[in-house]
Write a protein that holds these residues in place. Structure first.
Motif, PDB file in Angstrom:
ATOM      1  N   ASP A 129       0.832  -1.209   0.000  1.00 42.14           N
ATOM      2  CA  ASP A 129       0.000   0.000   0.000  1.00 42.14           C
ATOM      3  C   ASP A 129       0.863   1.254   0.000  1.00 42.14           C
ATOM      4  O   ASP A 129       0.560   2.230  -0.706  1.00 42.14           O
ATOM      5  CB  ASP A 129      -0.906  -0.010   1.232  1.00 42.14           C
ATOM      6  N   ILE A 130       1.953   1.241   0.768  1.00 46.52           N
ATOM      7  CA  ILE A 130       2.854   2.392   0.798  1.00 46.52           C
ATOM      8  C   ILE A 130       3.432   2.643  -0.584  1.00 46.52           C
ATOM      9  O   ILE A 130       3.466   3.780  -1.072  1.00 46.52           O
ATOM     10  CB  ILE A 130       3.998   2.160   1.821  1.00 46.52           C
ATOM     11  N   ARG A 131       3.874   1.578  -1.234  1.00 40.46           N
ATOM     12  CA  ARG A 131       4.464   1.747  -2.560  1.00 40.46           C
ATOM     13  C   ARG A 131       3.425   2.274  -3.549  1.00 40.46           C
ATOM     14  O   ARG A 131       3.716   3.159  -4.357  1.00 40.46           O
ATOM     15  CB  ARG A 131       5.045   0.430  -3.060  1.00 40.46           C
ATOM     16  N   LYS A 132       2.212   1.746  -3.488  1.00 39.68           N
ATOM     17  CA  LYS A 132       1.171   2.207  -4.403  1.00 39.68           C
ATOM     18  C   LYS A 132       0.860   3.684  -4.190  1.00 39.68           C
ATOM     19  O   LYS A 132       0.627   4.432  -5.143  1.00 39.68           O
ATOM     20  CB  LYS A 132      -0.092   1.364  -4.227  1.00 39.68           C
ATOM     21  N   ARG A 133       0.853   4.106  -2.928  1.00 41.64           N
ATOM     22  CA  ARG A 133       0.600   5.521  -2.642  1.00 41.64           C
ATOM     23  C   ARG A 133       1.709   6.398  -3.225  1.00 41.64           C
ATOM     24  O   ARG A 133       1.436   7.495  -3.738  1.00 41.64           O
ATOM     25  CB  ARG A 133       0.504   5.739  -1.131  1.00 41.64           C
ATOM     26  N   LEU A 134       2.940   5.929  -3.125  1.00 41.32           N
ATOM     27  CA  LEU A 134       4.045   6.688  -3.719  1.00 41.32           C
ATOM     28  C   LEU A 134       3.901   6.760  -5.235  1.00 41.32           C
ATOM     29  O   LEU A 134       4.194   7.793  -5.856  1.00 41.32           O
ATOM     30  CB  LEU A 134       5.383   6.035  -3.357  1.00 41.32           C
ATOM     31  N   GLU A 135       3.438   5.675  -5.836  1.00 35.53           N
ATOM     32  CA  GLU A 135       3.258   5.659  -7.287  1.00 35.53           C
ATOM     33  C   GLU A 135       2.192   6.663  -7.713  1.00 35.53           C
ATOM     34  O   GLU A 135       2.337   7.359  -8.733  1.00 35.53           O
ATOM     35  CB  GLU A 135       2.887   4.247  -7.740  1.00 35.53           C
ATOM     36  N   VAL A 136       1.124   6.753  -6.923  1.00 37.89           N
ATOM     37  CA  VAL A 136       0.060   7.715  -7.230  1.00 37.89           C
ATOM     38  C   VAL A 136       0.597   9.138  -7.127  1.00 37.89           C
ATOM     39  O   VAL A 136       0.296   9.994  -7.975  1.00 37.89           O
ATOM     40  CB  VAL A 136      -1.141   7.512  -6.276  1.00 37.89           C
ATOM     41  N   TYR A 188      12.802  10.667  -9.329  1.00 33.98           N
ATOM     42  CA  TYR A 188      14.047  10.576  -8.579  1.00 33.98           C
ATOM     43  C   TYR A 188      13.762  10.437  -7.085  1.00 33.98           C
ATOM     44  O   TYR A 188      14.376   9.635  -6.386  1.00 33.98           O
ATOM     45  CB  TYR A 188      14.919  11.810  -8.824  1.00 33.98           C
ATOM     46  N   TYR A 189      12.840  11.247  -6.597  1.00 34.71           N
ATOM     47  CA  TYR A 189      12.493  11.188  -5.178  1.00 34.71           C
ATOM     48  C   TYR A 189      11.880   9.834  -4.841  1.00 34.71           C
ATOM     49  O   TYR A 189      12.196   9.230  -3.821  1.00 34.71           O
ATOM     50  CB  TYR A 189      11.517  12.314  -4.829  1.00 34.71           C
ATOM     51  N   GLN A 190      10.973   9.384  -5.693  1.00 34.29           N
ATOM     52  CA  GLN A 190      10.321   8.102  -5.420  1.00 34.29           C
ATOM     53  C   GLN A 190      11.346   6.972  -5.370  1.00 34.29           C
ATOM     54  O   GLN A 190      11.331   6.142  -4.458  1.00 34.29           O
ATOM     55  CB  GLN A 190       9.269   7.776  -6.477  1.00 34.29           C
ATOM     56  N   LYS A 191      12.237   6.953  -6.340  1.00 36.41           N
ATOM     57  CA  LYS A 191      13.237   5.894  -6.387  1.00 36.41           C
ATOM     58  C   LYS A 191      14.149   5.949  -5.175  1.00 36.41           C
ATOM     59  O   LYS A 191      14.516   4.909  -4.599  1.00 36.41           O
ATOM     60  CB  LYS A 191      14.065   6.011  -7.672  1.00 36.41           C
ATOM     61  N   MET A 248       9.565  -2.906  -1.614  1.00 38.27           N
ATOM     62  CA  MET A 248      10.025  -1.520  -1.614  1.00 38.27           C
ATOM     63  C   MET A 248      11.158  -1.276  -2.601  1.00 38.27           C
ATOM     64  O   MET A 248      11.347  -0.151  -3.079  1.00 38.27           O
ATOM     65  CB  MET A 248      10.472  -1.125  -0.208  1.00 38.27           C
ATOM     66  N   GLY A 249      11.921  -2.306  -2.930  1.00 41.20           N
ATOM     67  CA  GLY A 249      13.035  -2.120  -3.841  1.00 41.20           C
ATOM     68  C   GLY A 249      12.858  -2.871  -5.135  1.00 41.20           C
ATOM     69  O   GLY A 249      13.824  -3.174  -5.828  1.00 41.20           O
ATOM     70  N   GLY A 250      11.598  -3.165  -5.476  1.00 37.01           N
ATOM     71  CA  GLY A 250      11.312  -3.968  -6.652  1.00 37.01           C
ATOM     72  C   GLY A 250      11.599  -3.259  -7.959  1.00 37.01           C
ATOM     73  O   GLY A 250      12.079  -2.134  -8.000  1.00 37.01           O
ATOM     74  N   LYS A 251      11.296  -3.920  -9.025  1.00 37.81           N
ATOM     75  CA  LYS A 251      11.569  -3.395 -10.355  1.00 37.81           C
ATOM     76  C   LYS A 251      10.789  -2.108 -10.617  1.00 37.81           C
ATOM     77  O   LYS A 251       9.708  -1.892 -10.091  1.00 37.81           O
ATOM     78  CB  LYS A 251      11.197  -4.433 -11.414  1.00 37.81           C
ATOM     79  N   ILE A 252      11.344  -1.283 -11.479  1.00 40.23           N
ATOM     80  CA  ILE A 252      10.682  -0.042 -11.866  1.00 40.23           C
ATOM     81  C   ILE A 252       9.440  -0.375 -12.671  1.00 40.23           C
ATOM     82  O   ILE A 252       9.482  -1.197 -13.580  1.00 40.23           O
ATOM     83  CB  ILE A 252      11.615   0.825 -12.724  1.00 40.23           C
ATOM     84  N   LEU A 253       8.337   0.250 -12.324  1.00 40.51           N
ATOM     85  CA  LEU A 253       7.123   0.024 -13.093  1.00 40.51           C
ATOM     86  C   LEU A 253       7.250   0.653 -14.474  1.00 40.51           C
ATOM     87  O   LEU A 253       8.033   1.565 -14.692  1.00 40.51           O
ATOM     88  CB  LEU A 253       5.920   0.629 -12.362  1.00 40.51           C
TER      89      LEU A 253
END
Length: 315
Positions: free
Chosen positions: A200-207, A217-220, A248-253
């Motif tokens: 959920d945290i990662r999805k929120r960052l993606e949004v 850059y910040y997200q990565k 949290m460190g998975g592949k770049i979407l």
């Protein structure tokens, strides 16, 4: 935590975030000190944070504080501490004096030292952990005191972090669940629940990235630093570290890769493709991208990659 030449992985994460995502410290400062600075408008400046302290033996010891930030003429000093330490209040006073002296003013016979706004980020805390440290100064005929707020990483829910834009604290959110690692290692259901939180945290960052609130850059950087913290704090719990670290460190979407690639192309056209491409490549490597990903984003040939890698090795 200020230190001599070495520190903990968490200090390194704190400093990397501060250097690579400097604007993200603004909401932390606002929430801690009751300020109203605006990201994108008010520019934090990272000031000198290296100093020499004189020990009881008279020897001077080189130390580096975790931060010394100036915004609109105001100075801020925040230390990162993984475990509450009884000597922290002493060190904060020593660092505050040194920072104050860097900007002291002399007017004829008056020497004015202004202390920075100071706070300590505690990554671990318990119910008895105080909300602030207090420093009292007794001088001839008078005395004064000032408080150093304690920022408790574990006190912020993930909803509060996103509501208050405290994205700087995301890599340290895993400390909230440290006590459950043993259960997660032995119970797949518990591990799945923890994985759901960080998904959920990662999805929120993606949004946020899709909306342009933060850039790629910040997200990565946030994701890479989160993975680094997780791998250290859960080092004894392989299943937990791998599961949450992969999230949290998975592949770049796909959309991230495309956006970063387009940004890299634009920067390359504006400032010279090869020269800027090498800069982009080096920045991507520093933020945790693989050489292959960085090469694709920077659009470099194999020969140009060799030049970029040589520059990295020289640093």
């Amino acid at each position: 935590m200020a230190k001599n030449e070495t520190g903990t992985p968490y200090d390194d994460v704190f400093r990397t975030l501060l250097n690579d995502c400097t604007d993200l410290i603004i909401p932390v400062i606002n929430d801690t000190f009751g300020k109203n600075y605006v990201m994108g408008k008010d520019k934090p400046i990272l000031e000198e944070n290296e100093m020499f302290l004189t020990g009881k033996s008279g020897d001077q010891e080189r130390t580096i504080t975790d931060s010394h930030i100036m915004i609109r003429g105001e100075h801020f000093h925040i230390e990162c501490q993984s475990v509450p330490d009884g000597s922290m209040v002493v060190r904060m006073f020593e660092y505050d004096i040194q920072i104050g002296m860097l900007h002291a003013e002399v007017d004829q016979e008056t020497y004015t030292v202004e202390f920075p706004n100071s706070a300590v980020l505690y990554l671990r805390s318990v119910s008895k952990t105080p909300d602030r440290l207090r420093i009292t100064l007794k001088v001839p005929g008078s005395s004064c005191a000032y408080d150093v707020p304690i920022i408790k990483a574990k006190q912020y829910s993930i909803d509060e972090i996103f509501r208050k834009e405290l994205y700087f604290l995301i890599p340290f959110h895993i400390f909230c669940y440290e006590a459950s690692f043993k259960q997660c290692e032995e119970d797949s259901t518990k591990l799945a629940q923890l994985a759901g939180i960080f998904t959920d945290i990662r999805k929120r960052l993606e949004v946020l990235t899709e909306k342009g609130v933060i850039d790629e850059y910040y997200q990565k950087t946030i994701l890479t630093m989160s993975e680094k913290v997780i791998n250290n704090i859960a080092a004894k719990y392989q299943k937990t570290a791998e599961r949450i670290g992969d999230i949290m460190g998975g592949k770049i979407l796909e959309y991230e890769a495309k956006t970063i690639l387009n940004q890299g192309r634009k920067e390359g056209r504006e400032e010279g493709r090869t020269e800027k491409g090498i800069v982009v490549f080096c920045n991507m490597i520093a933020r945790g991208f693989s050489p292959k990903e960085a090469q694709a984003i920077a659009e470099l040939t194999d020969e140009e990659v060799a030049i970029a890698e040589a520059q990295i090795n020289q640093k």
